[in-house]
Design an enzyme around this catalytic site. Sequence first.
Site, mmCIF file in Angstrom:
data_model
loop_
_atom_site.group_PDB
_atom_site.id
_atom_site.type_symbol
_atom_site.label_atom_id
_atom_site.label_comp_id
_atom_site.label_asym_id
_atom_site.label_seq_id
_atom_site.Cartn_x
_atom_site.Cartn_y
_atom_site.Cartn_z
ATOM 1 N N GLY A 1 1.254 -1.105 -0.295
ATOM 2 C CA GLY A 1 0.221 -0.027 0.123
ATOM 3 C C GLY A 1 0.837 1.194 0.599
ATOM 4 N N GLY B 1 4.405 0.151 1.479
ATOM 5 C CA GLY B 1 5.127 -0.130 0.424
ATOM 6 C C GLY B 1 5.465 0.069 -0.178
ATOM 7 N N LYS C 1 6.509 6.005 19.944
ATOM 8 C CA LYS C 1 5.382 5.982 18.676
ATOM 9 C C LYS C 1 3.915 5.915 18.555
ATOM 10 C CE LYS C 1 4.886 7.155 13.459
ATOM 11 N NZ LYS C 1 5.383 5.947 12.152
ATOM 12 N N ASN D 1 0.591 8.529 18.169
ATOM 13 C CA ASN D 1 -0.361 7.695 17.816
ATOM 14 C C ASN D 1 -2.028 8.337 18.634
ATOM 15 O OD1 ASN D 1 1.394 5.849 15.209
ATOM 16 N ND2 ASN D 1 0.853 7.223 15.203
ATOM 17 N N ASN E 1 -4.023 9.983 16.544
ATOM 18 C CA ASN E 1 -5.334 9.582 15.958
ATOM 19 C C ASN E 1 -6.210 9.655 16.313
ATOM 20 O OD1 ASN E 1 -2.502 9.440 15.124
ATOM 21 N ND2 ASN E 1 -2.766 7.544 13.547
#
Length: 307
Positions: free
Chosen positions: A9, A12, A184, A188, A192
């Site tokens: 995606g 990647g 991290k 997030n 997020n």
Amino acid sequence: MLVYIAGAGAMGCRFGYQISKTNNDVILLDGWEDHINTIKENGLKITGDIEDNVKLPIMKPTEAKDEADLIILFTKAMQLPQMLNDIKGIIGENTKVLCLLNGLGHEDVIKQYISEKNLLMGVTVWTAGLKGPGHAHLQGVGSLNLQSLDPSNLDEVHQIVDMLNAADLNAIYDEDVIPNIWRKACVNGTMNSTCALLDCTIGELFASQDGVDMVHEIIHEFVTVGSAEGVTLNEEEITKYVMDTSVKAAHHYPSMHQDLVQNHRPTEIDFINGAVVKKGKKLGIDTPYCQLITQMIHAKESVLKIK
Ligand code: NAD
């Protein structure tokens, strides 16, 4: 080196594209038909900081046959077990597997499929987006930290670090990567899920005193559970990092907002705030903020009929 990208995606495609510019072989593995067909027919289109078009081999994971030297995992967290199952045929005795997914606890899943001696855990601050099938949009500069869970194979792992650096991916061998993975995940976990629930930018969240108070509580839960698991996290340093990031990324909608609100896709919440709840339960630690946030995100997925 034969490198497979398992999950081609947004991220990647970035890693596959950059590695394809070195003298190593790259094969993209993905299951999205339109993406596969577009890349087969027209190549992978790159826009953003660079404009390019590259011919790259792409196939479904179960179609891959040649044993890998390195597999870089880049599915979403909840897609990982299926991918690991589908790539069994290309994992040999010495195949290294590098996990760069966001979130916590992936090593426990991966160890069910590959030997711990071949597992490299990592974390990256590179970013990437997809504009459509076969079209990656790449902006900004990042880096990645990785560590082998088995210190006996460091020569091979340093060759992988060199290969990633030849691809300008700014890789660092990290003697203690797990706290950085947690750090991290904590960033997030503060931005997020909250921005997805509040349908706001990072700047809008941090402009609210209630928003900032909530962020402090979430950081505290991550640090408390992490410390109880033996992961040393400095609450003051993480808080400063989160606050600095909130200024730098003020105008951004985080990726969970893009997944849930903009694209109505399942989120990685169970591997971020949800992972802290699960680990907290095992350790007898209450995590009320992470628990409520996880439930609210799942409720929203249900309201939007996301599976
Ligand atoms: P994505 O959804 O764009 O890509 C995942 C790809 O994996 C998709 O193309 C999907 O078709 C494929 N896939 C999943 N399961 C599969 C299976 N079983 N068989 C075949 N194909 C399969 O996700 P992404 O944005 O590239 O993120 C990947 C990971 O990296 C996530 O954990 C994310 O949190 C993390 N991450 C993303 C960014 C970013 O900027 N996008 C930055 C840092 C970390």
